[in-house]
Design a protein around this motif. Structure first.
Motif, PDB file in Angstrom:
ATOM      1  N   GLY A 260       0.791  -1.221   0.000  1.00 53.42           N
ATOM      2  CA  GLY A 260       0.000   0.000   0.000  1.00 53.42           C
ATOM      3  C   GLY A 260       0.823   1.270   0.000  1.00 53.42           C
ATOM      4  O   GLY A 260       2.051   1.267   0.029  1.00 53.42           O
ATOM      5  N   ASN A 261       0.097   2.378  -0.045  1.00 61.59           N
ATOM      6  CA  ASN A 261       0.677   3.716  -0.108  1.00 61.59           C
ATOM      7  C   ASN A 261       0.747   4.288   1.303  1.00 61.59           C
ATOM      8  O   ASN A 261      -0.287   4.481   1.955  1.00 61.59           O
ATOM      9  CB  ASN A 261      -0.183   4.603  -1.005  1.00 61.59           C
ATOM     10  CG  ASN A 261       0.401   5.998  -1.179  1.00 61.59           C
ATOM     11  OD1 ASN A 261       1.493   6.295  -0.699  1.00 61.59           O
ATOM     12  ND2 ASN A 261      -0.335   6.855  -1.874  1.00 61.59           N
ATOM     13  N   TYR A 262       1.946   4.592   1.770  1.00 61.27           N
ATOM     14  CA  TYR A 262       2.127   5.137   3.118  1.00 61.27           C
ATOM     15  C   TYR A 262       2.598   6.591   3.100  1.00 61.27           C
ATOM     16  O   TYR A 262       3.006   7.119   4.132  1.00 61.27           O
ATOM     17  CB  TYR A 262       3.105   4.259   3.895  1.00 61.27           C
ATOM     18  CG  TYR A 262       2.514   2.903   4.203  1.00 61.27           C
ATOM     19  CD1 TYR A 262       1.775   2.691   5.353  1.00 61.27           C
ATOM     20  CD2 TYR A 262       2.649   1.853   3.300  1.00 61.27           C
ATOM     21  CE1 TYR A 262       1.193   1.459   5.608  1.00 61.27           C
ATOM     22  CE2 TYR A 262       2.071   0.612   3.548  1.00 61.27           C
ATOM     23  CZ  TYR A 262       1.343   0.430   4.707  1.00 61.27           C
ATOM     24  OH  TYR A 262       0.763  -0.789   4.964  1.00 61.27           O
ATOM     25  N   LEU A 263       2.505   7.238   1.941  1.00 63.10           N
ATOM     26  CA  LEU A 263       2.966   8.621   1.854  1.00 63.10           C
ATOM     27  C   LEU A 263       2.098   9.579   2.662  1.00 63.10           C
ATOM     28  O   LEU A 263       2.571  10.638   3.087  1.00 63.10           O
ATOM     29  CB  LEU A 263       3.024   9.064   0.390  1.00 63.10           C
ATOM     30  CG  LEU A 263       4.171   8.451  -0.426  1.00 63.10           C
ATOM     31  CD1 LEU A 263       4.011   8.783  -1.904  1.00 63.10           C
ATOM     32  CD2 LEU A 263       5.519   8.928   0.095  1.00 63.10           C
ATOM     33  N   ARG A 264       0.820   9.241   2.884  1.00 65.92           N
ATOM     34  CA  ARG A 264      -0.008  10.135   3.701  1.00 65.92           C
ATOM     35  C   ARG A 264       0.508  10.216   5.140  1.00 65.92           C
ATOM     36  O   ARG A 264       0.245  11.188   5.851  1.00 65.92           O
ATOM     37  CB  ARG A 264      -1.469   9.650   3.708  1.00 65.92           C
ATOM     38  CG  ARG A 264      -2.210   9.838   2.401  1.00 65.92           C
ATOM     39  CD  ARG A 264      -2.229  11.287   1.933  1.00 65.92           C
ATOM     40  NE  ARG A 264      -2.755  12.215   2.904  1.00 65.92           N
ATOM     41  CZ  ARG A 264      -4.043  12.526   3.042  1.00 65.92           C
ATOM     42  NH1 ARG A 264      -4.948  11.929   2.282  1.00 65.92           N
ATOM     43  NH2 ARG A 264      -4.425  13.417   3.928  1.00 65.92           N
ATOM     44  N   LEU A 292       8.920  -2.232   4.832  1.00 67.44           N
ATOM     45  CA  LEU A 292       8.763  -1.807   3.439  1.00 67.44           C
ATOM     46  C   LEU A 292      10.130  -1.792   2.751  1.00 67.44           C
ATOM     47  O   LEU A 292      11.156  -1.549   3.396  1.00 67.44           O
ATOM     48  CB  LEU A 292       8.163  -0.397   3.351  1.00 67.44           C
ATOM     49  CG  LEU A 292       6.684  -0.216   3.655  1.00 67.44           C
ATOM     50  CD1 LEU A 292       6.335   1.265   3.632  1.00 67.44           C
ATOM     51  CD2 LEU A 292       5.808  -0.974   2.662  1.00 67.44           C
ATOM     52  N   ARG A 293      10.114  -2.002   1.425  1.00 64.37           N
ATOM     53  CA  ARG A 293      11.327  -1.838   0.608  1.00 64.37           C
ATOM     54  C   ARG A 293      11.062  -0.867  -0.538  1.00 64.37           C
ATOM     55  O   ARG A 293      11.674  -0.973  -1.600  1.00 64.37           O
ATOM     56  CB  ARG A 293      11.775  -3.198   0.056  1.00 64.37           C
ATOM     57  CG  ARG A 293      12.339  -4.144   1.091  1.00 64.37           C
ATOM     58  CD  ARG A 293      12.727  -5.477   0.494  1.00 64.37           C
ATOM     59  NE  ARG A 293      11.553  -6.211   0.039  1.00 64.37           N
ATOM     60  CZ  ARG A 293      11.612  -7.390  -0.579  1.00 64.37           C
ATOM     61  NH1 ARG A 293      12.780  -7.945  -0.830  1.00 64.37           N
ATOM     62  NH2 ARG A 293      10.505  -8.011  -0.944  1.00 64.37           N
ATOM     63  N   LYS A 721      -5.506  -4.401  -1.801  1.00 63.23           N
ATOM     64  CA  LYS A 721      -5.037  -3.887  -3.087  1.00 63.23           C
ATOM     65  C   LYS A 721      -4.921  -4.972  -4.153  1.00 63.23           C
ATOM     66  O   LYS A 721      -5.391  -4.805  -5.287  1.00 63.23           O
ATOM     67  CB  LYS A 721      -3.680  -3.213  -2.871  1.00 63.23           C
ATOM     68  CG  LYS A 721      -2.973  -2.779  -4.127  1.00 63.23           C
ATOM     69  CD  LYS A 721      -1.599  -2.214  -3.789  1.00 63.23           C
ATOM     70  CE  LYS A 721      -0.811  -1.909  -5.052  1.00 63.23           C
ATOM     71  NZ  LYS A 721       0.543  -1.391  -4.733  1.00 63.23           N
ATOM     72  N   SER A 722      -4.289  -6.114  -3.840  1.00 64.30           N
ATOM     73  CA  SER A 722      -4.056  -7.129  -4.867  1.00 64.30           C
ATOM     74  C   SER A 722      -5.365  -7.722  -5.376  1.00 64.30           C
ATOM     75  O   SER A 722      -5.492  -8.056  -6.567  1.00 64.30           O
ATOM     76  CB  SER A 722      -3.145  -8.232  -4.319  1.00 64.30           C
ATOM     77  OG  SER A 722      -3.735  -8.859  -3.199  1.00 64.30           O
ATOM     78  N   ASP A 758      -4.888   7.132  -2.019  1.00 61.18           N
ATOM     79  CA  ASP A 758      -4.415   8.466  -1.644  1.00 61.18           C
ATOM     80  C   ASP A 758      -4.890   8.858  -0.249  1.00 61.18           C
ATOM     81  O   ASP A 758      -4.709   9.998   0.174  1.00 61.18           O
ATOM     82  CB  ASP A 758      -4.852   9.519  -2.673  1.00 61.18           C
ATOM     83  CG  ASP A 758      -6.366   9.726  -2.725  1.00 61.18           C
ATOM     84  OD1 ASP A 758      -7.094   9.033  -1.990  1.00 61.18           O
ATOM     85  OD2 ASP A 758      -6.811  10.590  -3.507  1.00 61.18           O
ATOM     86  N   GLY A 759      -5.486   7.919   0.474  1.00 63.78           N
ATOM     87  CA  GLY A 759      -5.960   8.173   1.831  1.00 63.78           C
ATOM     88  C   GLY A 759      -7.381   8.668   1.917  1.00 63.78           C
ATOM     89  O   GLY A 759      -7.948   8.731   3.015  1.00 63.78           O
TER      90      GLY A 759
END
Length: 851
Positions: A260-264, A292-293, A721-722, A758-759
């Motif tokens: 997943g997206n952790y930028l938020r 995470l990688r 997600k998958s 995007d949260g």
């Protein structure tokens, strides 16, 4: 070399009247980036021992990697309070201390500045030696909880600090207190704060500070704030000069790789802008994106560090080259130049962000803040990049173009770009030596074969480093299309000449030149890296491995593409996928072809795919022999005597088949939860069996103690997600969310949230009672609001809630199911409901998206 470096650093740093650390030599602001390095002590010391490795050689290799990544900061994380002292704090000269001295000398040679953290407080025997009670130090005698309040414990700390700072390093012949490359002293690591006792807290900080100063040490002194921000006032009133804080936006210890997206989670860190902390210099003593990688997190985190005024940031903790194939050091952390190339490139770019971004500038919320200065991060494509006139760096393939190729001095990448096309999967570096001459350094392919965040073992390799030859194309104006590539490191091939910029390269160091180059005319070093220096990962003995990359579902009536990663030193002669429908049926074979690196794929025609369950295996062929996976058995499944039962699975479904988003028997281990209170309140959840259907059910209840306390919100979150990607072609036709569930009592409410990548989150409140029912929530019933960022960042609770992304939330906005990433179930304190322990919650048998 060491003498020159020491002279360069001898002026040290100072604190100006605005609370900014500056170099004495030129009055410029200090901006340092690097990592904790823990080989000298505790679990990393033992990890090296499990592999019978030469620890000093490891230090040499790893400090070279620090320099190659452009890192100039290191936190000396030393468990001297457990391993190199007695119970009264007297320093013990042993292998740990000797390795620390050696590390200081080697780091100094590489131009690396250090934060010295000599007291760790936590047990040095975690996690692999918990039964070992032989540590002689005062840390074991007193324990973390007594360090700030017990007078004998304080006396031991004072004694130890004086002795270790007066200790003379035999490799530099300088006392620790005077080492020019040690700029800062962090008094203790993650102390047990007592903010309710302001005078006592000030006394403790001052006593340790006085101990440091009594040795004549003039280095800047820092004290931890982030274990409990309420200690800020005590630090402000103490003799300490600055604050250290840690930051883990993705939590810790998931036990598996996160999706997943952790930028938020990197939008802000507001606690560091508290008024009582103003004018105090800031050091990030530990940070990471655990489990995470990815290639995006470190530049985004560096952006926030600069926004809150950070001047030194140290990732925890760098994995030694000799142990990185196993991630043997710290299970939840994994970073090494050779074995995690995308994440390492992220850290290289993060170091550039620390140096290039101005202090205290705000870049706004997500997604506005995905572009900052010359930097850019993108969840799509897992891309972090620096695109500047002098430097071009990227974590994944990019289409970006530097503004002026003639001005470029450095290129570093993982993947391909308009300047470098490369089919391998290792990092590469291009450094301009002079016009028409470049130094190329290429690292082996890093190929994952296991989840590196599962429990480690000295016998289990999770990532392979493989030195294969791959085509590379370089487009630089001062090299032209027909340059020569001359190998510098031993073992490489003869000099070759590129055709249209294309040549074949194996890992190592090369000189690229438009004309003839006299090797003797080349500089001895590039930065703090020797020109001929190259530290190759150790050769492993892992046999052929195959990792299936199939989707969990495919649509009936459509062709299905299946991918796999085939990992070996040399490519097999051929690869075949065999598939059959369950139950019964015969295996049919489909040839797989290589598409990039170690990835193979094949396409199965729609005519053979009908609604149902399918099993598949993958067979590799070499020299007349066959091996079939996942069992790794000899032969192929169509042989008369093949009897290995192991197989992978996928489902074929109709377009209107509900998409299971949550199945407790499969998904419970991947759930993340709200962190509740102290360590004794971890929440209440379990998997049971339904007395009605016999199916697994998920039991979730609101934590309530005997006094009636409960959290305002308690959420379970699952990344889906998958599954969503597998149904991407028709996902927008979904109409509702369906659940089979019941409440633990009457008048219960479950909040169901759909979170996009995007949260942006959409929530519906579902009233339930004790009856098992199948509930249907039409998508139009979901309203935009806020979701919960899980796993929860650590420490503190600075980013629990996440609202709509910038630009979202207008009147016409609707859930974008093609971007659906998480499903969340929340229990909350409801008006008019007096919850009792064990009485408020739900049991869920399944959740599905209906069409």
């Amino acid at each position: 070399m060491i003498l020159l470096t020491i002279l360069a650093l001898a002026q040290g740093v100072y604190l100006d009247d605005q609370g900014v650390i500056r170099w004495q030599r030129d009055r410029k602001e200090v901006t340092l980036f690097g990592a904790n390095y823990v080989l000298t002590t505790a679990s990393d010391y033992r990890a090296a021992g499990y592999l019978h490795a030469d620890r000093k050689r490891m230090i040499d290799e790893d400090m070279a990697q620090f320099a190659r990544m452009g890192w100039d900061g290191l936190r000396l994380t030393f468990w001297g309070d457990w391993e190199s002292s007695d119970s009264a704090g007297n320093l013990i000269a042993n292998d740990h201390l000797d390795l620390m001295d050696y590390l200081i000398a080697r780091a100094t040679e590489r131009g690396i500045s250090m934060l010295f953290s000599p007291i760790q407080l936590y047990g040095s025997n975690w996690p692999d030696a918990l039964g070992d009670t032989t540590a002689p130090g005062f840390g074991r005698r007193f324990g973390k909880g007594r360090m700030g309040t017990d007078q004998a414990a304080l006396a031991a700390q004072v004694n130890y600090l004086r002795q270790i700072l007066n200790h003379v390093n035999p490799y530099t012949h300088v006392a620790i207190k005077d080492e020019p490359s040690i700029l800062f002293v962090e008094l203790v690591n993650e102390p047990w704060h007592h903010p309710e006792d302001l005078p006592g807290s000030i006394h403790y900080i001052n006593a340790l500070t006085d101990a440091v100063r009594s040795t004549g040490c003039r280095k800047l002194i820092f004290y931890n704030v982030s274990q409990d921000f309420r200690i800020g006032e005590a630090i402000r009133r103490s003799k300490a000069q600055g604050i250290t804080f840690g930051w883990y936006p993705t939590g810790l210890n998931a036990g598996h790789e996160l999706e997943g997206n952790y930028l938020r989670g990197t939008d802000v860190y507001p606690d560091m802008l508290r008024p009582e902390l103003a004018r105090l210099p800031r050091i990030v003593y530990e940070f990471d994106s655990p489990d995470l990688r990815t290639g995006t997190m470190y530049p985004a985190m560096a952006r926030v560090f600069r926004t809150v005024g950070t001047q030194f940031a140290a990732m925890f903790a760098y994995d030694m080259l000799a142990t990185s194939s196993r991630n043997l050091g710290w299970q939840t952390h994994y970073l090494n130049l050779a074995y995690t190339p995308r994440k390492a490139m992220s850290a290289i770019i993060g170091a550039e962000a620390m140096r290039r971004l101005p202090r205290m500038r705000d870049y706004g919320p997500y997604p506005q803040n995905t572009r900052f200065g010359d930097f850019h991060v993108s969840y799509d494509g897992d891309l972090g990049e620096l695109v500047a006139r002098d430097a071009f760096m990227y974590t994944s393939s990019t289409n970006a173009k530097p503004p002026d190729l003639a001005s470029l001095q450095r290129i570093a990448g993982h993947g391909s770009s308009p300047i470098v096309t490369y089919e391998g999967s290792g990092i590469y570096f291009l450094d301009r030596v002079r016009p028409g001459v470049w130094r190329l350094e290429v690292y082996p392919d890093a190929v994952p074969i296991r989840d590196p965040f599962e429990p480690p073992s000295a016998d289990k390799i999770v990532t392979r480093a493989i030195s294969r030859a791959w085509p590379m194309t370089i487009t630089l104006p001062d090299l032209g299309p027909s340059f020569s590539a001359q190998p510098i490191t031993a073992g490489n091939s003869q000099t070759v000449r590129a055709t249209a910029g294309r040549f074949t390269v194996t890992p190592g160091v090369y000189v690229l030149s438009a004309g003839v180059v006299d090797v003797a005319s080349l500089p001895a070093t590039i930065g703090h890296v020797g020109f001929r220096e190259y530290h190759a990962p150790p050769v492993d003995s892992v046999s052929l491995a195959v990792v299936a990359l199939a989707a969990p579902q495919y649509l009936a009536g459509r062709d299905a593409e299946i991918r796999a990663r085939v990992v070996d030193v040399a490519a097999p002669d051929s690869v075949t996928l065999f598939v059959h429908q369950v139950p019964g049926g015969f295996y049919r074979g489909f040839a797989m072809r290589p598409v990039e690196g170690y990835t193979y794929k094949t396409s199965m025609p729609s005519t053979i795919l009908h609604n149902g369950i399918y099993q598949f295996v993958i067979t590799t062929f070499r020299g007349g022999s066959a091996v079939t996976f996942p069992a790794g058995s000899p032969g192929k499944p169509t042989d008369w005597n093949y009897n290995a039962p192991a197989a992978w699975r996928f489902d074929v479904v109709d377009a209107r088949t509900p998409l299971r988003l949550f199945d407790p028997g499969i998904d419970a281990a991947r759930l993340t939860f709200t962190r509740i209170g102290d360590a004794g309140r971890r929440g209440l959840f379990r998997v049971a069996l339904s007395p009605a259907t016999g199916e697994p059910i998920f039991h979730l209840e609101l934590p309530v103690d005997t006094s009636g306390w409960s959290p305002a919100d308690y959420t379970a979150s699952l990344v889906v997600k998958s599954r969503v990607l597998a149904r991407q072609e028709t996902i927008t036709a979904a109409k509702d969310v369906r659940l089979r569930l019941h409440g633990l009592g009457t008048r219960q409410t479950l909040h169901v949230t759909l979170m996009e990548d995007d949260g942006t989150s959409w929530t519906a409140a579902l009233p339930i009672d004790t009856s098992w029912t199948e509930q249907v929530l039409p998508l139009e019933n979901f309203t935009i609001g806020r979701g919960v960022l899980l796993p929860e960042g650590f420490p503190g609770e600075w980013n629990y809630w996440v609202g709509p992304a910038g630009g979202r939330g207008g009147a016409a906005d609707r859930p974008r199911l093609e971007h659906l990433e998480r499903v969340q179930l929340s229990l909350r304190r409801e008006d008019g409901v007096a919850a009792k322990p064990g009485s408020y919650g739900v049991e869920v048998e399944w959740i599905a998206l209906g069409f």
